[in-house]
Motif scaffolding. Structure first.
Motif, PDB file in Angstrom:
ATOM      1  N   VAL A  11       8.145   8.571  -9.445  1.00 31.81           N
ATOM      2  CA  VAL A  11       7.650   9.212  -8.221  1.00 31.81           C
ATOM      3  C   VAL A  11       7.134  10.617  -8.536  1.00 31.81           C
ATOM      4  N   ARG A  14       3.823  10.401 -10.343  1.00 34.62           N
ATOM      5  CA  ARG A  14       2.743   9.978  -9.430  1.00 34.62           C
ATOM      6  C   ARG A  14       2.369  11.112  -8.479  1.00 34.62           C
ATOM      7  N   ALA A  15       3.340  11.888  -8.054  1.00 29.42           N
ATOM      8  CA  ALA A  15       3.081  13.015  -7.154  1.00 29.42           C
ATOM      9  C   ALA A  15       2.225  14.078  -7.846  1.00 29.42           C
ATOM     10  N   LEU A  18      -1.864  12.685  -8.151  1.00 27.85           N
ATOM     11  CA  LEU A  18      -2.518  12.078  -6.995  1.00 27.85           C
ATOM     12  C   LEU A  18      -4.029  12.027  -7.235  1.00 27.85           C
ATOM     13  N   GLU A  22      -6.483  10.945  -2.368  1.00 33.45           N
ATOM     14  CA  GLU A  22      -5.121  11.078  -1.857  1.00 33.45           C
ATOM     15  C   GLU A  22      -4.800  12.547  -1.578  1.00 33.45           C
ATOM     16  N   GLU A  31       5.667  14.239  -2.980  1.00 33.30           N
ATOM     17  CA  GLU A  31       6.586  13.239  -3.526  1.00 33.30           C
ATOM     18  C   GLU A  31       6.797  12.097  -2.540  1.00 33.30           C
ATOM     19  N   GLN A  33       4.613  11.162  -0.344  1.00 34.72           N
ATOM     20  CA  GLN A  33       3.334  10.448  -0.380  1.00 34.72           C
ATOM     21  C   GLN A  33       3.288   9.531  -1.602  1.00 34.72           C
ATOM     22  N   ALA A  34       3.682  10.038  -2.757  1.00 35.85           N
ATOM     23  CA  ALA A  34       3.694   9.236  -3.980  1.00 35.85           C
ATOM     24  C   ALA A  34       4.670   8.075  -3.862  1.00 35.85           C
TER      25      ALA A  34
END
Length: 72
Positions: A11, A14-15, A18, A22, A31, A33-34
């Motif tokens: 996570v 990915r955060a 983005l 995104e 986070e 959002q991810a």
């Protein structure tokens, strides 16, 4: 490393990565959002019929291309 730790690292990674579209949406909590993006991705990967308009075909190249012998 526990499964829970690897999920948290996933996570966080990915955060930090983005996509531009995104980021354009804007988020007070990247986070979260991810985490939502990854959860949706996991559902689609586990159930390929979860998103009927975005079915992913899994074929090898020999199943998609007709072999043609080059001329001599």
């Amino acid at each position: 490393m526990t499964h829970e730790q690897s999920d948290q690292e996933r996570v966080e990674s990915r955060a930090h990565h983005l996509l531009p579209e995104e980021k354009a949406v804007g988020s007070d909590d990247p986070e979260a959002q991810a985490e939502a993006i990854l959860a949706d991705s996991d559902i689609r990967e586990a159930d390929q019929n979860a998103a009927p308009d975005t079915v992913l075909e899994r074929r090898t190249s020999d199943q998609t291309v007709a072999a043609v012998e080059p001329p001599d």
